[in-house]
Write a protein that holds these residues in place. Sequence first.
Motif, PDB file in Angstrom:
ATOM      1  N   VAL A  35       0.879  -1.172   0.000  1.00 12.23           N
ATOM      2  CA  VAL A  35       0.000   0.000   0.000  1.00 12.23           C
ATOM      3  C   VAL A  35       0.914   1.219   0.000  1.00 12.23           C
ATOM      4  O   VAL A  35       1.716   1.418   0.918  1.00 12.23           O
ATOM      5  CB  VAL A  35      -0.938   0.024   1.218  1.00 12.23           C
ATOM      6  N   ASP A  36       0.785   2.013  -1.063  1.00 10.14           N
ATOM      7  CA  ASP A  36       1.670   3.162  -1.254  1.00 10.14           C
ATOM      8  C   ASP A  36       1.358   4.232  -0.198  1.00 10.14           C
ATOM      9  O   ASP A  36       0.232   4.702  -0.114  1.00 10.14           O
ATOM     10  CB  ASP A  36       1.429   3.712  -2.674  1.00 10.14           C
ATOM     11  N   GLN A  37       2.365   4.579   0.592  1.00 11.67           N
ATOM     12  CA  GLN A  37       2.246   5.599   1.652  1.00 11.67           C
ATOM     13  C   GLN A  37       1.394   5.140   2.853  1.00 11.67           C
ATOM     14  O   GLN A  37       0.690   5.941   3.452  1.00 11.67           O
ATOM     15  CB  GLN A  37       1.694   6.925   1.096  1.00 11.67           C
ATOM     16  N   LEU A  38       1.472   3.875   3.209  1.00 11.24           N
ATOM     17  CA  LEU A  38       0.727   3.410   4.392  1.00 11.24           C
ATOM     18  C   LEU A  38       1.655   3.424   5.615  1.00 11.24           C
ATOM     19  O   LEU A  38       2.431   2.493   5.844  1.00 11.24           O
ATOM     20  CB  LEU A  38       0.179   1.993   4.178  1.00 11.24           C
ATOM     21  N   GLU A  76      11.063   7.169  -0.910  1.00 10.90           N
ATOM     22  CA  GLU A  76      10.185   7.438  -2.051  1.00 10.90           C
ATOM     23  C   GLU A  76       9.666   6.122  -2.639  1.00 10.90           C
ATOM     24  O   GLU A  76      10.166   5.051  -2.308  1.00 10.90           O
ATOM     25  CB  GLU A  76      10.958   8.191  -3.146  1.00 10.90           C
ATOM     26  N   THR A  77       8.719   6.260  -3.569  1.00  9.31           N
ATOM     27  CA  THR A  77       7.995   5.092  -4.093  1.00  9.31           C
ATOM     28  C   THR A  77       8.901   4.025  -4.713  1.00  9.31           C
ATOM     29  O   THR A  77       8.837   2.859  -4.338  1.00  9.31           O
ATOM     30  CB  THR A  77       6.974   5.540  -5.163  1.00  9.31           C
ATOM     31  N   VAL A  78       9.722   4.418  -5.686  1.00 10.44           N
ATOM     32  CA  VAL A  78      10.486   3.373  -6.379  1.00 10.44           C
ATOM     33  C   VAL A  78      11.541   2.766  -5.460  1.00 10.44           C
ATOM     34  O   VAL A  78      11.870   1.587  -5.557  1.00 10.44           O
ATOM     35  CB  VAL A  78      11.131   3.887  -7.693  1.00 10.44           C
ATOM     36  N   VAL A 173      -1.573   0.807 -10.090  1.00 11.04           N
ATOM     37  CA  VAL A 173      -1.878   2.002 -10.873  1.00 11.04           C
ATOM     38  C   VAL A 173      -0.572   2.618 -11.370  1.00 11.04           C
ATOM     39  O   VAL A 173      -0.435   2.998 -12.519  1.00 11.04           O
ATOM     40  CB  VAL A 173      -2.692   3.020 -10.032  1.00 11.04           C
ATOM     41  N   LYS A 174       0.434   2.667 -10.491  1.00  9.83           N
ATOM     42  CA  LYS A 174       1.720   3.288 -10.862  1.00  9.83           C
ATOM     43  C   LYS A 174       2.610   2.277 -11.583  1.00  9.83           C
ATOM     44  O   LYS A 174       2.797   1.154 -11.097  1.00  9.83           O
ATOM     45  CB  LYS A 174       2.465   3.755  -9.611  1.00  9.83           C
ATOM     46  N   ASP A 175       3.234   2.694 -12.666  1.00 12.27           N
ATOM     47  CA  ASP A 175       4.143   1.799 -13.390  1.00 12.27           C
ATOM     48  C   ASP A 175       5.265   1.283 -12.483  1.00 12.27           C
ATOM     49  O   ASP A 175       5.575   0.094 -12.456  1.00 12.27           O
ATOM     50  CB  ASP A 175       4.705   2.486 -14.651  1.00 12.27           C
ATOM     51  N   THR A 314      -3.849   5.486  -1.695  1.00 17.33           N
ATOM     52  CA  THR A 314      -3.485   6.061  -0.395  1.00 17.33           C
ATOM     53  C   THR A 314      -2.400   7.125  -0.555  1.00 17.33           C
ATOM     54  O   THR A 314      -2.406   8.136   0.144  1.00 17.33           O
ATOM     55  CB  THR A 314      -3.029   4.938   0.564  1.00 17.33           C
ATOM     56  N   ASP A 315      -1.478   6.907  -1.490  1.00 18.48           N
ATOM     57  CA  ASP A 315      -0.399   7.879  -1.707  1.00 18.48           C
ATOM     58  C   ASP A 315      -0.924   9.175  -2.315  1.00 18.48           C
ATOM     59  O   ASP A 315      -0.630  10.271  -1.820  1.00 18.48           O
ATOM     60  CB  ASP A 315       0.682   7.286  -2.614  1.00 18.48           C
ATOM     61  N   TYR A 316      -1.717   9.053  -3.381  1.00 18.83           N
ATOM     62  CA  TYR A 316      -2.245  10.273  -4.012  1.00 18.83           C
ATOM     63  C   TYR A 316      -3.086  11.077  -3.013  1.00 18.83           C
ATOM     64  O   TYR A 316      -2.975  12.292  -2.931  1.00 18.83           O
ATOM     65  CB  TYR A 316      -3.098   9.916  -5.234  1.00 18.83           C
ATOM     66  N   GLY A 318      -2.947  10.963   0.250  1.00 18.26           N
ATOM     67  CA  GLY A 318      -2.062  11.523   1.270  1.00 18.26           C
ATOM     68  C   GLY A 318      -1.417  12.816   0.806  1.00 18.26           C
ATOM     69  O   GLY A 318      -1.348  13.795   1.545  1.00 18.26           O
ATOM     70  N   HIS A 319      -0.954  12.827  -0.444  1.00 16.93           N
ATOM     71  CA  HIS A 319      -0.310  14.029  -0.973  1.00 16.93           C
ATOM     72  C   HIS A 319      -1.293  15.196  -1.085  1.00 16.93           C
ATOM     73  O   HIS A 319      -0.950  16.337  -0.804  1.00 16.93           O
ATOM     74  CB  HIS A 319       0.275  13.770  -2.362  1.00 16.93           C
ATOM     75  N   ILE A 320      -2.499  14.891  -1.546  1.00 16.52           N
ATOM     76  CA  ILE A 320      -3.451  15.965  -1.853  1.00 16.52           C
ATOM     77  C   ILE A 320      -4.172  16.475  -0.599  1.00 16.52           C
ATOM     78  O   ILE A 320      -4.402  17.670  -0.452  1.00 16.52           O
ATOM     79  CB  ILE A 320      -4.463  15.495  -2.928  1.00 16.52           C
ATOM     80  N   ASP A 362       5.638   1.034   0.824  1.00 18.45           N
ATOM     81  CA  ASP A 362       6.914   1.497   0.270  1.00 18.45           C
ATOM     82  C   ASP A 362       7.521   2.620   1.107  1.00 18.45           C
ATOM     83  O   ASP A 362       8.713   2.878   1.039  1.00 18.45           O
ATOM     84  CB  ASP A 362       6.731   1.950  -1.182  1.00 18.45           C
ATOM     85  N   HIS A 363       6.685   3.295   1.887  1.00 10.82           N
ATOM     86  CA  HIS A 363       7.155   4.356   2.793  1.00 10.82           C
ATOM     87  C   HIS A 363       5.998   4.764   3.672  1.00 10.82           C
ATOM     88  O   HIS A 363       4.851   4.372   3.406  1.00 10.82           O
ATOM     89  CB  HIS A 363       7.702   5.563   2.012  1.00 10.82           C
ATOM     90  N   GLY A 364       6.277   5.540   4.690  1.00 13.54           N
ATOM     91  CA  GLY A 364       5.234   6.020   5.586  1.00 13.54           C
ATOM     92  C   GLY A 364       4.575   7.279   5.058  1.00 13.54           C
ATOM     93  O   GLY A 364       4.484   7.474   3.842  1.00 13.54           O
ATOM     94  N   ASN A 503       4.303  15.912   1.843  1.00 12.80           N
ATOM     95  CA  ASN A 503       5.285  15.256   0.977  1.00 12.80           C
ATOM     96  C   ASN A 503       6.247  14.396   1.785  1.00 12.80           C
ATOM     97  O   ASN A 503       6.876  14.879   2.714  1.00 12.80           O
ATOM     98  CB  ASN A 503       6.063  16.309   0.178  1.00 12.80           C
ATOM     99  N   HIS A 504       6.358  13.122   1.419  1.00 15.44           N
ATOM    100  CA  HIS A 504       7.274  12.209   2.121  1.00 15.44           C
ATOM    101  C   HIS A 504       8.631  12.214   1.431  1.00 15.44           C
ATOM    102  O   HIS A 504       8.829  12.914   0.448  1.00 15.44           O
ATOM    103  CB  HIS A 504       6.675  10.800   2.126  1.00 15.44           C
ATOM    104  N   GLY A 505       9.556  11.393   1.913  1.00 15.37           N
ATOM    105  CA  GLY A 505      10.854  11.293   1.244  1.00 15.37           C
ATOM    106  C   GLY A 505      12.030  11.540   2.161  1.00 15.37           C
ATOM    107  O   GLY A 505      13.158  11.658   1.697  1.00 15.37           O
TER     108      GLY A 505
HETATM  109 ZN    ZN Z   1       4.157   9.641  -2.767  1.00 15.30          ZN
END
Ligand code: ZN
Length: 568
Positions: A35-38, A76-78, A173-175, A314-316, A318-320, A362-364, A503-505
């Motif tokens: 789960v992206d950004q969980l 970050e994601t990748v 969804v993300k490549d 969840t990532d999108y 979270g960002h928005i 992939d990240h918090g 923004n995470h990272g």
């Molecule tokens: Zn992100």
Amino acid sequence: MKNNNFLVALLLFVPIILLADTKVKELKLILQITVDQLRGDLPDKYMKNMGEGGFRYLKEKGIWYKNAHYNYSNTETVVGHTTLATGANPNIHGMVSNVWYDREKKRLVYNIEDKDYHILSKNADIDDSTEVDASQALAGTDGRSPSNIMVSTFSDELSLFTNSKSKIFSVSVKDRGAVTLGGHNGKAFWFSKTSGEFITSSFYYDKYPIWVQKFNDKKLTHRYSNQPWVLMYDKSKYMFGDSDDNPWEEDYAHYGRVFPHKYGKHDNKYFNHFLTFSPAGDELTLDFAKAIIKNEKMGQHDVTDYLAISFSSTDYIGHIFGPSSLEAEDNMLRLDKTLASLFKYVDESVGLENTLIVLSADHGAPEAPGYLKKLGIQAKWIAPLAWNKKPSLLRLEKKFGVSQELIQDFFPPYLYLNHKLIKKKGLNLAVVQKAVAKEIMDIDGIALTVTSTELSNNSLPNTYLYNAALENFNAKRSGDILILFEPHCFANDMDGGAIMASNHGGPWSYDTFVPVIFAGGHIKGKQIFTKIRPNDIAPTLSAIVNSKMPSGSSGKVLSYVVESLSVE
Ligand SMILES: [Zn+2]
């Protein structure tokens, strides 16, 4: 060892080994969910209103590691997805950032771009005018492949172990959420926000399998046409029910800051984007995952199959809107439903007793600075190139005879210097790096700047931040200067205006903290608070299927998981 000790040891270990071997024959499917950004606490934070069969199933029946942290700086994601896939850190797997400067190509490149393997669909490439993901928009080609991943993935090792008999698929969804976990020998599919279809590249197929064509012909996205994203329950049931509208939330292309969020008509150019900023993106990913299971007969072979699903909504969101928002709260409840539907489907088609589920992220997620400030907690947006102004440039000019021209490119967290010019001017690279790093360090909100020379020499103090920088340092891809922010300080765009809610990272615990959960098989529920790394997942999966470890893995085998799977 005395003889009787040897006998005791034999009696203790032989049954476990036999059971382990028996169990492997029954393991039909490994289902790896990302789960992206969980962030690690988010499922518990919103569990009160969750139903049965999703996160509650994982909590009651799964082994849940509640203190899992990445230990490199660029969350970050990748980077995270590749670490989950390989058990390696970015210093070894090479995916140091979503974007890096390629000195041969003389431009910033997107992590999985590959001009040799074009996508198989026409009119499905990124549309720069609508793409919210600044990293994807930098790709110089529509082609995608895992070629930039420098080590093997768990799925590669599974494939090698069974001479390619294991079926290996990934979808997101993300490549980059799909290509990373699919590895070098699997099949990856991702969502085109331009065409609304699940697509792939010529790295994986010459042409689409018929079932994929049929899936895309159904145009499932149209079921959301002219529909809004509405709350699942009455507002009063939500933790954030009375704070839907917040000034720090982003109103992207009139998607709005409050419910209902309207998707618009399916031919609107933002329609597919809006789907990904809502639970719909994950629902579509679920539909495609079910289609993979059905059409590829996953879990119906005499070897273990592998399916990776990365949920991006969840990532999108979270960002928005930030992870503490009404949108994030409703999304978690919807994701819970999506997971429950997935587990039910897997149970009916493969049997959860024959499946190993592993879920991580992939990240918090950082809290939105606006929200933190409302609670009295210090936070701020800073422009990372704030140093790039008169006084700093004058000092550099005085030292080196040049200033602005020294900078080749910048994409957080790395700054790249112009090596050609530095050489031409007869300057010492390490000295220039240090001088620029010092100017950046003087900006309020910067925790650390460290140069590639310092990291290569490894003569730095043994501190958390330097170690995190080192774990992220790959000599071929990392920039000349790594810039790390203080906790709750975030990079915004270069002009000084915040472009999103959060923004995470970074290297701080809100970004490094993720859940690691194993369920299925004969696993019994347990929460474990021992500190582990998500890197441990890949070697643990290798141990379970008896394959060798991925080539760069630095993780350890979570032996409790292996033993739990083996014992009836
Ligand atoms: Zn992100």
